[in-house]
Design a protein around this motif. Sequence first.
Motif, PDB file in Angstrom:
ATOM      1  N   UNK A 141      59.099  49.307  48.808  1.00 35.15           N
ATOM      2  CA  UNK A 141      58.866  47.945  49.827  1.00 35.15           C
ATOM      3  C   UNK A 141      57.305  48.507  50.613  1.00 35.15           C
ATOM      4  N   UNK A 142      56.900  47.503  50.777  1.00 39.20           N
ATOM      5  CA  UNK A 142      55.598  48.011  51.915  1.00 39.20           C
ATOM      6  C   UNK A 142      55.385  46.561  52.860  1.00 39.20           C
ATOM      7  N   UNK A 143      55.403  47.079  54.441  1.00 38.41           N
ATOM      8  CA  UNK A 143      54.888  46.144  55.534  1.00 38.41           C
ATOM      9  C   UNK A 143      53.937  45.300  55.160  1.00 38.41           C
ATOM     10  N   UNK A 144      52.991  45.630  54.077  1.00 39.56           N
ATOM     11  CA  UNK A 144      51.709  44.931  53.984  1.00 39.56           C
ATOM     12  C   UNK A 144      51.913  44.528  52.141  1.00 39.56           C
ATOM     13  N   UNK A 145      51.360  42.871  52.061  1.00 32.91           N
ATOM     14  CA  UNK A 145      51.788  42.594  50.947  1.00 32.91           C
ATOM     15  C   UNK A 145      50.283  43.033  50.242  1.00 32.91           C
ATOM     16  N   UNK A 146      50.263  43.215  49.367  1.00 28.74           N
ATOM     17  CA  UNK A 146      49.087  43.553  48.563  1.00 28.74           C
ATOM     18  C   UNK A 146      49.087  42.426  47.046  1.00 28.74           C
ATOM     19  N   UNK A 147      47.671  42.175  46.779  1.00 32.95           N
ATOM     20  CA  UNK A 147      47.252  41.556  45.805  1.00 32.95           C
ATOM     21  C   UNK A 147      46.829  41.888  44.340  1.00 32.95           C
ATOM     22  N   UNK A 148      46.748  41.264  43.399  1.00 33.73           N
ATOM     23  CA  UNK A 148      45.229  42.132  42.606  1.00 33.73           C
ATOM     24  C   UNK A 148      44.073  41.348  42.294  1.00 33.73           C
ATOM     25  N   UNK A 149      43.003  41.783  41.994  1.00 37.49           N
ATOM     26  CA  UNK A 149      42.270  41.188  42.310  1.00 37.49           C
ATOM     27  C   UNK A 149      41.545  41.146  41.060  1.00 37.49           C
ATOM     28  N   UNK A 150      40.514  39.545  40.245  1.00 39.99           N
ATOM     29  CA  UNK A 150      40.147  39.790  39.199  1.00 39.99           C
ATOM     30  C   UNK A 150      38.656  40.332  38.904  1.00 39.99           C
ATOM     31  N   UNK A 151      38.529  41.114  38.055  1.00 38.97           N
ATOM     32  CA  UNK A 151      37.297  41.723  37.107  1.00 38.97           C
ATOM     33  C   UNK A 151      36.405  40.515  37.283  1.00 38.97           C
ATOM     34  N   UNK A 152      35.702  40.109  38.465  1.00 40.19           N
ATOM     35  CA  UNK A 152      35.128  39.187  37.525  1.00 40.19           C
ATOM     36  C   UNK A 152      33.469  39.528  36.327  1.00 40.19           C
ATOM     37  N   UNK A 179      39.395  43.648  50.236  1.00 35.41           N
ATOM     38  CA  UNK A 179      39.734  43.898  49.481  1.00 35.41           C
ATOM     39  C   UNK A 179      38.725  45.836  48.849  1.00 35.41           C
ATOM     40  N   UNK A 180      39.763  46.750  47.671  1.00 30.94           N
ATOM     41  CA  UNK A 180      38.911  47.796  47.341  1.00 30.94           C
ATOM     42  C   UNK A 180      39.342  47.558  46.036  1.00 30.94           C
ATOM     43  N   UNK A 181      38.173  48.675  45.405  1.00 29.83           N
ATOM     44  CA  UNK A 181      38.237  48.635  44.306  1.00 29.83           C
ATOM     45  C   UNK A 181      37.557  50.082  43.369  1.00 29.83           C
ATOM     46  N   UNK A 182      38.886  50.612  42.534  1.00 31.20           N
ATOM     47  CA  UNK A 182      38.556  51.391  41.907  1.00 31.20           C
ATOM     48  C   UNK A 182      37.944  51.416  40.526  1.00 31.20           C
ATOM     49  N   UNK A 183      37.676  52.347  40.198  1.00 31.70           N
ATOM     50  CA  UNK A 183      37.377  52.837  38.933  1.00 31.70           C
ATOM     51  C   UNK A 183      37.341  54.060  37.888  1.00 31.70           C
ATOM     52  N   UNK A 223      30.859  60.265  29.544  1.00 29.26           N
ATOM     53  CA  UNK A 223      32.509  59.007  29.823  1.00 29.26           C
ATOM     54  C   UNK A 223      32.314  58.236  28.439  1.00 29.26           C
ATOM     55  N   UNK A 224      33.228  58.318  28.140  1.00 37.25           N
ATOM     56  CA  UNK A 224      33.691  56.499  26.772  1.00 37.25           C
ATOM     57  C   UNK A 224      33.830  55.516  27.108  1.00 37.25           C
ATOM     58  N   UNK A 225      34.698  55.474  28.220  1.00 36.64           N
ATOM     59  CA  UNK A 225      34.927  54.030  28.464  1.00 36.64           C
ATOM     60  C   UNK A 225      34.853  54.672  30.337  1.00 36.64           C
ATOM     61  N   UNK A 226      35.585  52.861  30.600  1.00 40.88           N
ATOM     62  CA  UNK A 226      35.287  52.922  32.222  1.00 40.88           C
ATOM     63  C   UNK A 226      36.347  51.845  32.702  1.00 40.88           C
ATOM     64  N   UNK A 227      36.933  51.749  33.466  1.00 42.68           N
ATOM     65  CA  UNK A 227      37.875  50.721  34.060  1.00 42.68           C
ATOM     66  C   UNK A 227      38.298  50.903  35.249  1.00 42.68           C
ATOM     67  N   UNK A 228      37.686  49.287  35.586  1.00 40.84           N
ATOM     68  CA  UNK A 228      37.480  48.969  37.033  1.00 40.84           C
ATOM     69  C   UNK A 228      38.960  47.999  37.853  1.00 40.84           C
ATOM     70  N   UNK A 229      39.507  48.597  38.675  1.00 43.20           N
ATOM     71  CA  UNK A 229      40.516  47.304  39.104  1.00 43.20           C
ATOM     72  C   UNK A 229      40.421  46.759  40.580  1.00 43.20           C
ATOM     73  N   UNK A 230      40.876  46.656  41.107  1.00 41.11           N
ATOM     74  CA  UNK A 230      40.966  45.686  42.971  1.00 41.11           C
ATOM     75  C   UNK A 230      41.932  45.063  43.108  1.00 41.11           C
ATOM     76  N   UNK A 231      42.772  45.431  44.666  1.00 40.55           N
ATOM     77  CA  UNK A 231      43.390  44.843  44.997  1.00 40.55           C
ATOM     78  C   UNK A 231      43.001  44.632  47.024  1.00 40.55           C
ATOM     79  N   UNK A 232      43.642  43.877  47.312  1.00 36.26           N
ATOM     80  CA  UNK A 232      43.590  43.548  48.415  1.00 36.26           C
ATOM     81  C   UNK A 232      44.503  42.840  49.319  1.00 36.26           C
ATOM     82  N   UNK A 233      44.840  42.571  50.858  1.00 34.51           N
ATOM     83  CA  UNK A 233      45.698  42.484  51.397  1.00 34.51           C
ATOM     84  C   UNK A 233      46.165  41.561  51.193  1.00 34.51           C
TER      85      UNK A 233
END
Length: 327
Positions: A141-152, A179-183, A223-233
């Motif tokens: 569980x979390x006190x701070x709900x999170x939603x994924x962001x779309x990598x445009x 918004x927070x982005x990780x690769x 590197x061969x490939x990279x994956x970007x993900x993002x989320x925000x509260x």
Amino acid sequence: MRRLFTVWITLLAACAGMLSPATVPPASAQTQTPFTERLFLPITSAQVTPPPVRILSHRQISDDAMVRIVGEVVNEAVVPLYGIELEATFFSSSGTVLDVAPGFVLLDETRPGQRAPFEIVIFADPAPARYELQIAGWKTTTEYPVQPLTIDSQYVRNNAGVELFGEVQNTTTTTLTYPWVVATFYDASGKVVDMQYNVAPRPVLRPGERAVYRMPTYAQLSYARVVVQAEAYVAPASTQVANIRMVSDRTYTGTGFGSFPVRQIVGEVINDSAFTAYDVQIGAKFFNSAGQLIAVSEGSTLLGELRTGAKLPIVVHLENPPAGIAR
């Protein structure tokens, strides 16, 4: 003159078991027989439940006295997990424990089946001879709900090493914040080579809005490939979005620290809102003549407080600008 960038601002107003002795009848209540009675106690082996998080791959990267352990986990539970924590134990060549350090998965929410990178950092010289990893904790569980962001969009350019950049979008129906982005960089076999992360310079994203991101590594990664993900509260109901507009801007080139070329944007913004805005952040997008996004950067106002009707200067730096910037 076509604007090179967009301004964003937010004001957060509220920013296994043993048999219990009670189950054994007392001696006075036992039936007396001429034979010796034996009481057989059931022995139950402890059932060890594996953690719902599994470490997939990891490696040690040493840069002078800084030692980084980077890797990736996967959520094997049927529910989202939050705040996944790891622990690394570092050893010398003789087996002596040198350090024990915590680390976290770099996404606050990891959904079922989702992979997420992690990083653990210590400072040691010389670097440890080996290390051991374990999952140290997680929450359901979390006190701070999170939603994924779309990598445009997702691009790579050379900025004294590999730099990822692009845009993320809020495709949900709710306002999001921070918004927070990780690769995650992978080799050809799918093992983690390195990872990177950054905050997108737009503290609030209303439904449908976009924000630029960039993640300079300052390293020539293989590197061969990279994956970007993002989320925000999910933004609190009290969140206000200020109306900030650009009054003037101009662009010039120069030389930055270390004698590398810099493209700099300077200008002025005004606060048209009915309330004071704080920490105005600037996002800039650069395009070539074909309209393709070829770089992004970020900046801010030169003072933290921007009162109603007031103006403040802004500055944005683009290090090692690519050739062919048309607007």
